[in-house]
Motif scaffolding. Sequence first.
Motif, mmCIF file in Angstrom:
data_model
loop_
_atom_site.group_PDB
_atom_site.id
_atom_site.type_symbol
_atom_site.label_atom_id
_atom_site.label_comp_id
_atom_site.label_asym_id
_atom_site.label_seq_id
_atom_site.Cartn_x
_atom_site.Cartn_y
_atom_site.Cartn_z
ATOM 1 N N LEU A 82 0.799 -1.232 0.000
ATOM 2 C CA LEU A 82 0.000 0.000 0.000
ATOM 3 C C LEU A 82 0.834 1.286 0.000
ATOM 4 O O LEU A 82 0.503 2.225 -0.733
ATOM 5 N N PRO A 83 1.904 1.394 0.798
ATOM 6 C CA PRO A 83 2.635 2.671 0.839
ATOM 7 C C PRO A 83 3.190 3.116 -0.519
ATOM 8 O O PRO A 83 3.252 4.311 -0.803
ATOM 9 N N ALA A 84 3.590 2.176 -1.348
ATOM 10 C CA ALA A 84 4.113 2.547 -2.668
ATOM 11 C C ALA A 84 3.015 3.148 -3.532
ATOM 12 O O ALA A 84 3.248 4.113 -4.276
ATOM 13 N N TYR A 85 1.801 2.572 -3.452
ATOM 14 C CA TYR A 85 0.669 3.128 -4.199
ATOM 15 C C TYR A 85 0.392 4.551 -3.742
ATOM 16 O O TYR A 85 0.166 5.452 -4.563
ATOM 17 N N GLU A 86 0.378 4.766 -2.441
ATOM 18 C CA GLU A 86 0.104 6.112 -1.936
ATOM 19 C C GLU A 86 1.161 7.106 -2.418
ATOM 20 O O GLU A 86 0.826 8.219 -2.847
ATOM 21 N N LYS A 87 2.416 6.733 -2.349
ATOM 22 C CA LYS A 87 3.485 7.627 -2.799
ATOM 23 C C LYS A 87 3.295 7.991 -4.268
ATOM 24 O O LYS A 87 3.464 9.150 -4.677
ATOM 25 N N PHE A 88 2.939 7.001 -5.069
ATOM 26 C CA PHE A 88 2.732 7.238 -6.495
ATOM 27 C C PHE A 88 1.577 8.203 -6.729
ATOM 28 O O PHE A 88 1.701 9.184 -7.474
ATOM 29 N N MET A 89 0.441 7.944 -6.091
ATOM 30 C CA MET A 89 -0.740 8.778 -6.317
ATOM 31 C C MET A 89 -0.515 10.214 -5.828
ATOM 32 O O MET A 89 -0.993 11.165 -6.451
ATOM 33 N N ARG A 90 0.200 10.378 -4.761
ATOM 34 C CA ARG A 90 0.502 11.726 -4.286
ATOM 35 C C ARG A 90 1.296 12.500 -5.340
ATOM 36 O O ARG A 90 1.039 13.678 -5.607
ATOM 37 N N LYS A 91 2.272 11.839 -5.916
ATOM 38 C CA LYS A 91 3.103 12.487 -6.928
ATOM 39 C C LYS A 91 2.282 12.824 -8.176
ATOM 40 O O LYS A 91 2.449 13.891 -8.784
ATOM 41 N N VAL A 92 1.388 11.917 -8.550
ATOM 42 C CA VAL A 92 0.554 12.138 -9.734
ATOM 43 C C VAL A 92 -0.380 13.331 -9.514
ATOM 44 O O VAL A 92 -0.507 14.216 -10.369
ATOM 45 N N TYR A 93 -1.044 13.367 -8.366
ATOM 46 C CA TYR A 93 -1.962 14.481 -8.091
ATOM 47 C C TYR A 93 -1.222 15.805 -7.946
ATOM 48 O O TYR A 93 -1.764 16.869 -8.264
ATOM 49 N N ALA A 94 0.014 15.747 -7.469
ATOM 50 C CA ALA A 94 0.778 16.982 -7.268
ATOM 51 C C ALA A 94 1.213 17.616 -8.586
ATOM 52 O O ALA A 94 1.445 18.827 -8.658
ATOM 53 N N ASP A 95 1.312 16.804 -9.640
ATOM 54 C CA ASP A 95 1.713 17.311 -10.956
ATOM 55 C C ASP A 95 0.459 17.746 -11.715
ATOM 56 O O ASP A 95 -0.203 16.945 -12.367
ATOM 57 N N LYS A 96 0.149 19.010 -11.633
ATOM 58 C CA LYS A 96 -1.085 19.515 -12.235
ATOM 59 C C LYS A 96 -1.096 19.387 -13.755
ATOM 60 O O LYS A 96 -2.161 19.314 -14.375
ATOM 61 N N ASP A 97 0.086 19.361 -14.366
ATOM 62 C CA ASP A 97 0.156 19.250 -15.824
ATOM 63 C C ASP A 97 -0.368 17.906 -16.321
ATOM 64 O O ASP A 97 -0.752 17.782 -17.488
ATOM 65 N N LEU A 98 -0.380 16.904 -15.461
ATOM 66 C CA LEU A 98 -0.847 15.579 -15.877
ATOM 67 C C LEU A 98 -2.364 15.547 -16.051
ATOM 68 O O LEU A 98 -2.890 14.744 -16.819
#
Length: 762
Positions: A701-717
């Motif tokens: 689970l922690p790896a998924y959370e880290k990934f999703m945080r990074k994705v949401y933080a990148d507004k250009d995505l």
Amino acid sequence: MTAPKKSTSIYKKIGISLWIVFLSFIILFPLYIYSVSINFLNLYGDLPSYSALENPENDLSSELYSADGVLLGKYFRENRSQITYEDLSPNLINALIATEDYRFEKHSGIDLRSLFRVFFRSLLLGQDAGGGSTLTQQIAKNLFKTRESDGLLSDVPVIKMVIIKTKEWIVAVQLEKSYTKKELLAMYLNTADFGSNAYGVKVAAKTYFNKGVDSLNIQEAAMLSGMLQAPSRYNPSRNPETALFRRNTVLGQLKKYGFLTTAEFDSIKALPIELEYKVENHNQGLATYFRSVIKWFLLDWSKQHGYDLYESGLRIYTTIDSRMQRYAEEAVNEHMGALQKLFDEHWAGQNPWIDDNGKEIKNFIEDQAKKTDRYKSLVAHYGEDSDSVDIIMNKAIPMKVFSWEGEKDTLMSPLDSLRYYKKFLHAGFMAMDPHTGHIKAWVGGINHKYFKYDHVKQGRRQPGSTFKPIVYAAAIDNGYTPCYEVIDAPVTFPRPGQNPPSWTPSNFSGVFTGEKMTIRQAMAKSVNSITAYIMKKIGPETVVDYAKRMGIESPLDPVPALCLGTSDVSIYELIGAYSTFVNKGFWTEPFYITRIEDKNGNVLQEFFPKTGEALSEETAYLMTYMLRGATEEWGGTALGLSRELRSDNQIGAKTGTTQNASDGWFVGITEQLSAGIWVGGDERTIHFKDRSLGQGARMALPAYEKFMRKVYADKDLGYVKQPFKEPLKPLSTQLDCSKYAGNTLEADSLNTMEAFDENEIF
């Protein structure tokens, strides 16, 4: 008076002889040139055809691009990429002209002045005057392999060299007729060897300076131009002093021909060589596992369509997003580095390979060693009972090994090396767009250089409770509702003719609460007994049928234990199956290549994913509601996800843990993205002693959370928090389990409590 007549007669004879030689040369030399050009009687070997000269071929790396236009990597034997004249730095053009062929703009392929200089100074005076070859002649040599010949005179020592030079002259003149000077300069720099498996100046600039060709400064351009004479001798990484001397020689040529002033020359000459040296290989860059796995598809495609993946310069466009790929790799590395530290501390110097009784497996490493290619080759060479095999396998040798702190130089025997590497935990992570099937990120392991095996598509392991949603999807599609109530009580399956004669799955806690709960709550808490109850109602064959509809191609045993995830699947299959819930019941094959172009940009083939209806639209939406239970119900196994990630968002999730905690899984779905990860040891016997540490909620689970945080933080995505889209047709099932509201977390009470898979046995 006779002497002068005699002297005159001699001079006359000499004059006549010289005229005969001259006229013979005038007549015979063109005939010789013509005979070489037509390969008369196969004396000289073939020259390139006119069509080959018009369309010269050299081996080009095939390039793999992300969906956002980033070069992910290449497939090559010789790492080579093309550039045009407009891509070149003026500094590089000047350095090349000053060093290799100052009269390049004035000759037509053959520089007669240089040839006469070489003849008189080299042959008559014994001085080194260079080879006299023009840049165009060097193109002929590099591109058309004029020094490789199968003519009848090709093995005669002196004649062989004369024939080679003649061929280069002929091809050079033809090239000058077919191309402009600018095109020839670019062609030369595309064909040149710069050492370190860097063919062509584009790759060389990247290899030595990590920059584009158009960005080379004067001293960098001088160094690369200087290397052309002898790439190995003047390699700045291996021979820095020799390379510096050669670079300054080129700078001297630039000053000689007016490209540099004396002051500029003196200033630049004093500068050291500054490198960012990195030889490009298949273990570097983004998406290494992805590139390795799809290589086999690309090789097969190339063979069927008449191309060579390593030489044809294909351009392959993928669905991978380079930014999301980088975030996925970062997330996996951050989590796995910390998890490995915990794993090492947990075992505290003990070996982590244990049997079902928690005892270390004897001779585990010795038995594993016998499966390795190294051991098998030694046995083949020395014999199975030879002492030499044991001696070599136990002899310490220098080697580099992987560690989470970076590569380490050490002394290890092959057996010690195997023992060292078997203690590492591994992972496979994948993210995809559930609507299009486009795979956005693929992380097949922790380090491609040291661990080649891909855990996304190649690897298959027991999914544990992450298989349960498929069981519930089959049930809901056959009339059950998320609010259907079941009691947490033992469920027994008869096993006629087997020992024991029945099977009763237990819960992780080892107790049955007798509590009545909805199947949404049961899946949220991962209660085994209730999943088993549903399996008994609908039957294993039905579950297998639905799993196949949702893209699970791995063999599935139609037995009761399947409801707890006992048959191996891949994370690739599982993420594809979960995406069906978001995609209105349509399964779309996880998809990674959109099109393939030739080296000129012509589209050779476009690709589209397979798709098919697996569930009704209503069932699919109800399953997103079911999966949301893990993040919304009290005791939900995904409550370990942070409040920041869950608030103002709908996330469906499921954890999974196998019986001995050798496999930890986590899958999460949102309206825009399906992603998941598997974590475990290389062998199923390698795992935490404590199952609470080996649960999916801790291991994955922690790896998924880290990934999703990074994705949401990148507004250009463009990925934003949002609810799942409801079906256009009104639901026949009301999602109103209000009488169970006490067991449901309200949106404004989401907390950051850690809740783990305490109800899982498989």
